[in-house]
Design an enzyme around this catalytic site. Structure first.
Site, PDB file in Angstrom:
ATOM      1  N   TYR A 166      42.974  32.761  43.206  1.00 38.41           N
ATOM      2  CA  TYR A 166      42.518  33.250  41.904  1.00 38.41           C
ATOM      3  C   TYR A 166      43.020  32.366  40.756  1.00 38.41           C
ATOM      4  O   TYR A 166      42.320  32.221  39.741  1.00 38.41           O
ATOM      5  CB  TYR A 166      42.890  34.725  41.702  1.00 38.41           C
ATOM      6  N   GLN A 174      28.115  41.865  38.470  1.00 35.30           N
ATOM      7  CA  GLN A 174      29.060  41.807  39.592  1.00 35.30           C
ATOM      8  C   GLN A 174      29.993  40.622  39.402  1.00 35.30           C
ATOM      9  O   GLN A 174      30.932  40.436  40.177  1.00 35.30           O
ATOM     10  CB  GLN A 174      28.293  41.609  40.908  1.00 35.30           C
ATOM     11  N   HIS A 216      32.918  44.574  39.293  1.00 35.61           N
ATOM     12  CA  HIS A 216      33.864  43.950  40.231  1.00 35.61           C
ATOM     13  C   HIS A 216      35.092  43.382  39.526  1.00 35.61           C
ATOM     14  O   HIS A 216      35.805  42.554  40.091  1.00 35.61           O
ATOM     15  CB  HIS A 216      33.161  42.851  41.051  1.00 35.61           C
ATOM     16  N   CYS A 237      49.168  45.226  36.556  1.00 38.33           N
ATOM     17  CA  CYS A 237      50.486  45.439  37.151  1.00 38.33           C
ATOM     18  C   CYS A 237      50.421  46.730  37.962  1.00 38.33           C
ATOM     19  O   CYS A 237      50.120  47.797  37.417  1.00 38.33           O
ATOM     20  CB  CYS A 237      51.560  45.544  36.070  1.00 38.33           C
ATOM     21  N   CYS A 254      56.382  45.738  31.847  1.00 38.12           N
ATOM     22  CA  CYS A 254      57.481  46.532  32.418  1.00 38.12           C
ATOM     23  C   CYS A 254      58.611  45.638  32.930  1.00 38.12           C
ATOM     24  O   CYS A 254      59.690  46.137  33.279  1.00 38.12           O
ATOM     25  CB  CYS A 254      56.982  47.465  33.512  1.00 38.12           C
ATOM     26  N   GLY A 304      19.795  36.911  40.105  1.00 34.22           N
ATOM     27  CA  GLY A 304      20.732  36.047  40.828  1.00 34.22           C
ATOM     28  C   GLY A 304      21.733  36.780  41.699  1.00 34.22           C
ATOM     29  O   GLY A 304      22.908  36.436  41.718  1.00 34.22           O
ATOM     30  N   THR A 305      21.236  37.761  42.435  1.00 24.20           N
ATOM     31  CA  THR A 305      22.138  38.462  43.360  1.00 24.20           C
ATOM     32  C   THR A 305      21.443  38.614  44.712  1.00 24.20           C
ATOM     33  O   THR A 305      20.238  38.854  44.780  1.00 24.20           O
ATOM     34  CB  THR A 305      22.616  39.821  42.789  1.00 24.20           C
TER      35      THR A 305
HETATM   36  N1  APR Z   1      19.453  30.730  39.718  1.00 24.77           N
HETATM   37  C1  APR Z   1      19.158  31.983  40.147  1.00 24.77           C
HETATM   38  N2  APR Z   1      19.630  32.501  41.284  1.00 24.77           N
HETATM   39  C2  APR Z   1      20.424  31.712  42.029  1.00 24.77           C
HETATM   40  C3  APR Z   1      20.780  30.398  41.662  1.00 24.77           C
HETATM   41  C4  APR Z   1      20.237  29.912  40.442  1.00 24.77           C
HETATM   42  N3  APR Z   1      20.501  28.686  39.993  1.00 24.77           N
HETATM   43  N4  APR Z   1      21.581  29.876  42.623  1.00 24.77           N
HETATM   44  C5  APR Z   1      21.714  30.829  43.554  1.00 24.77           C
HETATM   45  N5  APR Z   1      21.023  31.935  43.214  1.00 24.77           N
HETATM   46  C6  APR Z   1      20.910  33.212  43.921  1.00 24.77           C
HETATM   47  C7  APR Z   1      20.865  33.132  45.425  1.00 24.77           C
HETATM   48  O1  APR Z   1      19.539  32.922  45.862  1.00 24.77           O
HETATM   49  C8  APR Z   1      21.403  34.508  45.819  1.00 24.77           C
HETATM   50  O2  APR Z   1      20.369  35.479  45.800  1.00 24.77           O
HETATM   51  O3  APR Z   1      22.074  33.942  43.612  1.00 24.77           O
HETATM   52  C9  APR Z   1      22.390  34.830  44.689  1.00 24.77           C
HETATM   53  C10 APR Z   1      23.841  34.627  45.057  1.00 24.77           C
HETATM   54  O4  APR Z   1      24.202  35.533  46.053  1.00 24.77           O
HETATM   55  P1  APR Z   1      25.726  35.818  46.439  1.00 24.77           P
HETATM   56  O5  APR Z   1      26.413  34.520  46.620  1.00 24.77           O
HETATM   57  O6  APR Z   1      25.722  36.770  47.562  1.00 24.77           O
HETATM   58  O7  APR Z   1      26.314  36.463  45.099  1.00 24.77           O
HETATM   59  P2  APR Z   1      26.277  38.000  44.634  1.00 24.77           P
HETATM   60  O8  APR Z   1      24.991  38.650  45.028  1.00 24.77           O
HETATM   61  O9  APR Z   1      26.650  38.014  43.214  1.00 24.77           O
HETATM   62  O10 APR Z   1      27.459  38.606  45.510  1.00 24.77           O
HETATM   63  C11 APR Z   1      27.820  39.948  45.314  1.00 24.77           C
HETATM   64  O11 APR Z   1      29.716  39.656  46.741  1.00 24.77           O
HETATM   65  O12 APR Z   1      31.516  38.443  47.523  1.00 24.77           O
HETATM   66  C12 APR Z   1      31.116  39.426  46.661  1.00 24.77           C
HETATM   67  O13 APR Z   1      32.325  40.225  44.874  1.00 24.77           O
HETATM   68  C13 APR Z   1      31.466  39.177  45.224  1.00 24.77           C
HETATM   69  O14 APR Z   1      30.306  39.982  43.272  1.00 24.77           O
HETATM   70  C14 APR Z   1      30.154  39.310  44.503  1.00 24.77           C
HETATM   71  C15 APR Z   1      29.301  40.111  45.477  1.00 24.77           C
END
Ligand code: APR
Length: 240
Positions: free
Chosen positions: A53, A88, A106, A114, A136, A173-174
């Protein structure tokens, strides 16, 4: 459609230079999730977890928000109805882009907690296993203020309250693999919301969305924002 909930994931910050988790070359290819992102891993080897981290915190301070973050901040400023941005991501790029109503389910990389006194505070530098808490004074209790696998995400009540009322839900983007966030679209659908996926490629839960736009976030997000704002100003269009 005036009540809007947006969910963002790692993909929105990818073009700022923060690697995603599950794409090729992603964080979970380089690091063992069990070691660095679980309470058990932290108990076993806190030095390693702090090192992970500390490096991510350092990297975050070297990057900037991109056009997608900026577009969402502009959308919030101009949106005529209720607006909630749920992320997230543990980075602060939405805030630095100007977003105001942001919920980090997240946690946040630039915050430390702490476990002795419960204080949560901003930290941009390094912390170590024996670093004393500045409040503390006890050593050994500091941990990143992030949600690890097996822990409960933050502020879920507020998120679900918004989801059950929302009329437009957009996931950006997830990968749709990590719950509960991957299930938000189902809650929004049940509420009758129009659900839009903006992503580089289809997420695991893509079939649950009514509309899809695929491409890099710095292109598809500003394009989509321009469209919904035009529609909201003209008071017409399918999304509004
Ligand atoms: N533009 C748009 N989307 C994108 C790009 C981009 N330039 N690059 C990658 N992606 C997309 C991928 O296609 C995928 O769908 O972003 C997504 C990334 O997926 P993950 O890596 O699984 O990320 P996320 O969905 O945020 O993960 C969820 O998992 O490990 C945990 O806590 C962590 O918050 C995170 C959670």
């Amino acid at each position: 459609m005036r009540r809007l909930v947006i969910l963002t994931g790692a993909g929105i910050s990818a073009e700022s230079g923060i690697p995603t988790f599950r794409d090729p070359g992603g964080v979970w290819e380089k690091y063992d999730l069990e070691q660095v992102a679980t309470p058990e891993g932290f108990r076993r080897n806190p030095d390693l977890v702090h090192e992970f981290y500390n490096a991510r915190r350092r990297d975050l301070l070297r990057v900037e928000p991109n056009a997608a973050h900026l577009a969402l901040a502009e959308l919030e400023r101009s949106w005529p109805g209720e607006f909630l941005l749920v992320t997230q991501n543990v980075d602060d790029l939405h805030e630095r882009a100007g977003s105001r109503r942001v919920i980090h389910i997240h946690g946040e990389l630039l915050k430390v907690r702490c476990e002795v006194c419960g204080r949560v505070f901003r930290e941009t530098g390094k912390i170590f296993t024996r670093t004393p808490c500045p409040f503390c004074g006890k050593p050994g209790g500091l941990r990143p203020h992030v949600v690890w696998f097996g822990e409960t995400p933050f502020h879920l009540e507020e998120v679900y309250e918004a989801l059950i009322r929302c009329e437009l839900f957009v996931a950006i983007g997830t990968s749709g693999t990590v719950y509960p966030a991957a299930g938000f679209v189902e809650v929004a659908r049940r509420a009758g919301a129009h659900c839009v996926e903006l992503n580089l490629k289809p997420a695991e839960n893509a079939h649950l969305f009514h509309e899809h736009r695929y491409g890099p976030a710095t292109r598809v997000v500003p394009e989509w924002v321009r469209e919904v704002l035009e529609e909201s100003l003209s008071g017409s269009g399918k999304a509004l």
